[in-house]
Design an enzyme around this catalytic site. Structure first.
Site, mmCIF file in Angstrom:
data_model
loop_
_atom_site.group_PDB
_atom_site.id
_atom_site.type_symbol
_atom_site.label_atom_id
_atom_site.label_comp_id
_atom_site.label_asym_id
_atom_site.label_seq_id
_atom_site.Cartn_x
_atom_site.Cartn_y
_atom_site.Cartn_z
ATOM 1 N N ILE A 305 -56.783 34.080 24.569
ATOM 2 C CA ILE A 305 -57.616 35.166 24.250
ATOM 3 C C ILE A 305 -58.889 34.854 24.796
ATOM 4 O O ILE A 305 -59.387 33.753 25.057
ATOM 5 C CB ILE A 305 -57.458 35.720 22.941
ATOM 6 N N SER A 306 -59.798 35.885 25.248
ATOM 7 C CA SER A 306 -61.101 35.661 25.680
ATOM 8 C C SER A 306 -61.463 34.772 26.614
ATOM 9 O O SER A 306 -60.776 34.824 27.760
ATOM 10 C CB SER A 306 -62.242 35.082 24.335
ATOM 11 N N ASN A 307 -62.427 33.558 26.440
ATOM 12 C CA ASN A 307 -62.595 32.742 27.427
ATOM 13 C C ASN A 307 -61.203 31.910 27.704
ATOM 14 O O ASN A 307 -61.105 31.455 29.082
ATOM 15 C CB ASN A 307 -63.739 31.745 26.998
ATOM 16 N N ALA A 330 -55.272 38.120 26.415
ATOM 17 C CA ALA A 330 -55.798 39.098 25.848
ATOM 18 C C ALA A 330 -57.512 38.953 26.018
ATOM 19 O O ALA A 330 -57.961 37.927 26.018
ATOM 20 C CB ALA A 330 -55.441 39.344 24.252
ATOM 21 N N HIS A 612 -63.425 42.916 20.034
ATOM 22 C CA HIS A 612 -63.305 41.772 20.467
ATOM 23 C C HIS A 612 -62.930 40.772 19.370
ATOM 24 O O HIS A 612 -61.909 39.950 19.377
ATOM 25 C CB HIS A 612 -64.538 41.226 21.282
#
Length: 700
Positions: A305-307, A330, A612
């Protein structure tokens, strides 16, 4: 006649052995399980799944939902204690553990792969392997880890990547990709991607080694997780001028690690292959093994997820060896080269181009968010000080960035500027929370990272250090950090201060350095340090020498959208205010279609009422309005696995219409399946996301 050739074989423990094998050489050597040259010595630890385990560090579902574990001696925590604390904090950092939010019912260690509560405490037995990826200098030291559950079935093998989200350490994806992979009996390949939780106490000259234990930096040498690139003389001079400061790996490694996030993710997969072939390959007489697993005979899902999600996409773009079978991610942070051929339309709004670079939109947010926060009375968990924020509004007006005749008008203008730049209207109530918890820290970290600045540069007048409590004798001023906080930083830190008792300090505050948020401008005004925010904005869009350094670093981290026909799923919350969909997933979907055309196998799933940080759903104002995006991450992983395992079709691109939980009095209603309907295999026309003639169409 075939000759016998001698080869050097690197065994698991790094022992060098020589063996002779028959054949032409290259093909035979290719079948030997050679340790990748970039790997340091490998440390392995087996966990019985009872007293300790891979997923929960022995805490189980109950312990992960309880109070944080503590070290017996906080000043000298053991490696095992630090690992347990790190897993506890990293798991909870990406998931909502609050009552009624889905933990233990929709997800969690106790929930099996069919979504049922059958796994009890959910502990996972297996072996954990740790190593550094390094070029020999000791400056790189990217953390790699493979978790191999005892449930791994070599007859039905799989690997899942778990590159860390944010700037977190190697356990950063334990609650997302890690949990899914371990439950499915997959080897999980983790990396901190060169960011990680490395903290160098410059005053005491201590660092963390690989297992998190603190050490004198000189004694640690090349074994350090991260040491600032300063000579002793330079460090002493820096401490004299700015005592009690810290260098942090992501900000101050001078490596611009983001350009290589894909590389480190691919290396984590290669590490997993090496571990699996050592475990299950046919042993030779020379303490080496013949490869059993090669690209093409094992399912590998690039995930996180994210980075970490952005790193998975980068790895899939860079994969030329067939290491990756498919991608399921994601809320990815992913940046694309500018291309005005693409446009993205939602309702009456059209944005032309391929989004914005992260540093561009974060420096804009860092300027506008404090003022914009005053424009709404329904902000979720708003800790922005109204008086200081009003001063920021005035500063922005003085600099010609917003207009209005009152604070209310200025705030509304700042919010409108954010929406015009590409933030969704749904993001309005989250701007304050993002500023309170994330924006200034990310703006500072990436300023340094992209420009490869040293900690000694004090870029934009900022540094990292502990500060005195507001009620202390030295309120908000730099002080020596609490010894226990530093000692435990591997377990409690998130890689980006504020963390582990370390804050952002404005060295240029009138009267002397102060906590950045409480500091004063040259005019004696508290306005959330507009000087640093304006300095960072110049680095993003200006032409100074430092700006050119930063912009060069940004250009090195751009992706191309070419997944080479790999099946892929991206899920992203429409209300994401940290990594807005308009700057990342939407344009990535479009560029992928532009590059791959009809061969593209990427589906983009946009989730209404998703933001987020699922962990924020435990804060006031979040639970009743937003749903856990993690629910859809799990579905994306399930769908991708079914596609790769059985050829099951992937869903079309779509918007998923979720239903907020709402309130029962002042308490959010418990989440139910009706709040989070599944991704549809046949979405109705009003929910379909489409691409045609270089235009991405997003339904309202």
């Amino acid at each position: 006649m075939k000759s016998k050739l001698s080869y050097v074989v690197l065994a698991t423990a790094g022992v060098v052995a020589t063996m002779s094998i028959g054949g032409c050489g290259s093909d035979d050597l290719g079948d030997l399980n050679l340790k990748p040259v970039y790997l340091s010595a490998i440390v392995s630890t087996a966990y019985d799944g009872t007293s300790d385990d891979l997923l929960t560090a022995g805490l189980g579902k109950t312990g992960l939902g309880a109070a944080s574990p503590a070290a017996a001696n906080p000043l000298q925590p053991s490696a095992a204690e630090l690992r347990r604390i790190a897993i506890f904090n990293n798991y909870r950092a990406v998931l909502d553990i609050s009552a009624g939010g889905g933990y233990g019912s929709l997800y969690g260690p106790n929930v099996d792969i069919a979504g049922n509560d059958t796994l009890g405490e959910g502990k996972v037995a297996g072996t954990e392997y740790l190593a550094y990826s390094d070029d020999g200098s000791g400056r790189q030291n990217v953390m790699l880890m493979v978790q191999l559950p005892d449930s791994f079935n070599p007859a039905s093998p799989c690997i899942v990547t778990g590159t860390s989200s944010g700037s977190r350490g190697v356990y950063g994806a334990i609650g997302s990709a890690g949990e899914w992979g371990l439950k499915h009996g997959c080897a999980v390949a983790y990396t901190d991607k060169g960011t990680g939780n490395g903290i160098h106490d410059l005053q005491a000259n201590t660092v963390s080694v690989q297992n998190g234990v603190r050490s004198d930096a000189t004694a640690a040498g090349k074994a350090s997780n991260f040491s600032a690139d300063l000579s002793d003389a330079a460090r002493v001079a820096f401490n004299t001028a700015t005592p009690n400061r810290f260098a942090v790996k992501h900000a101050h490694s001078q490596q611009n690690s983001e350009k290589d996030w894909g590389k480190w993710t691919l290396q984590s997969i290669e590490f997993a292959y090496f571990v699996l072939n050592e475990k299950f390959g046919v042993a030779t007489s020379a303490n080496s093994h013949i490869k059993r697993f090669k690209p093409g005979n094992i399912i590998t899902i690039a995930s996180s997820i994210s980075n970490g999600a952005g790193a998975a996409l980068a790895a899939a773009e860079q994969d030329t060896s067939g290491l990756i079978s498919g991608v399921a991610v994601a809320e990815p942070h992913v940046q694309l080269a500018a291309d005005t051929r693409l446009s993205v339309t939602r309702g009456n709004s059209t944005l032309v181009g391929t989004g914005r670079p992260l540093y561009d939109y974060f420096t804009l947010a860092n300027l506008l968010q404090p003022c914009a926060a005053l424009s709404t009375t329904t902000s979720a968990f708003n800790t922005v000080n109204a008086t200081i924020a009003a001063n920021r509004c005035t500063t922005l007006q003085t600099n010609g960035l917003i207009s209005g005749s009152s604070t209310a008008e200025l705030a509304a203008n700042a919010m409108a500027a954010l929406v015009a730049a590409g933030w969704q209207a749904e993001s309005g109530d989250l701007q304050a929370a993002m500023y309170s918890f994330a924006t200034p820290a990310i703006a500072m970290t990436y300023s340094n990272a992209y420009g490869r600045f040293s900690v000694a540069d004090n870029l934009c007048g900022l540094s990292f250090g502990a500060t005195g409590a507001a009620t202390s004798a030295t309120p908000n001023a730099p002080v020596a950090a609490a010894a226990a906080a530093v000692a435990g930083s591997f377990g409690t830190g998130n890689g980006v201060p504020p963390t582990a008792g370390i804050n952002i300090i404005n060295n240029l505050s009138v009267g002397g350095p102060l906590l950045d948020a409480a500091s004063f401008t040259s005019a004696g005004l508290q306005d959330y340090d507009s000087g640093a925010a304006l300095c960072q904005r110049e680095l993003a869009i200006g032409s100074s020498a430092n700006a050119r350094r930063v912009q060069q670093g940004v250009s090195e981290a751009l992706r191309n959208g070419n997944l080479h026909g790999k099946p892929a799923l991206i899920v992203h919350g429409r209300s994401d205010t940290l990594i807005p969909v308009a700057f990342s997933s939407r344009p990535y979907f479009g560029v992928n279609r532009m590059v791959e055309g009809n061969t593209s196998k990427l589906s983009y799933i946009e989730i209404e009422n998703g933001q987020h940080f699922d962990a924020f759903l435990g804060f006031p104002g979040f639970a009743n309005r937003y749903i856990p995006v993690h629910r859809y991450f799990i579905q994306a992983m399930d769908l991708m696995y079914a596609n790769l395992k059985s050829g099951t079709a992937l869903p079309p691109s779509q918007v998923v219409r979720t239903v907020p939980r709402g309130l029962n009095g002042s308490i959010a209603n418990p989440i139910a399946l009706a709040n989070v309907p599944p991704i549809s295999m046949t979405p109705v026309a009003a929910n379909q996301i489409s691409f045609n003639a270089n235009v991405v169409m997003i339904p309202n």
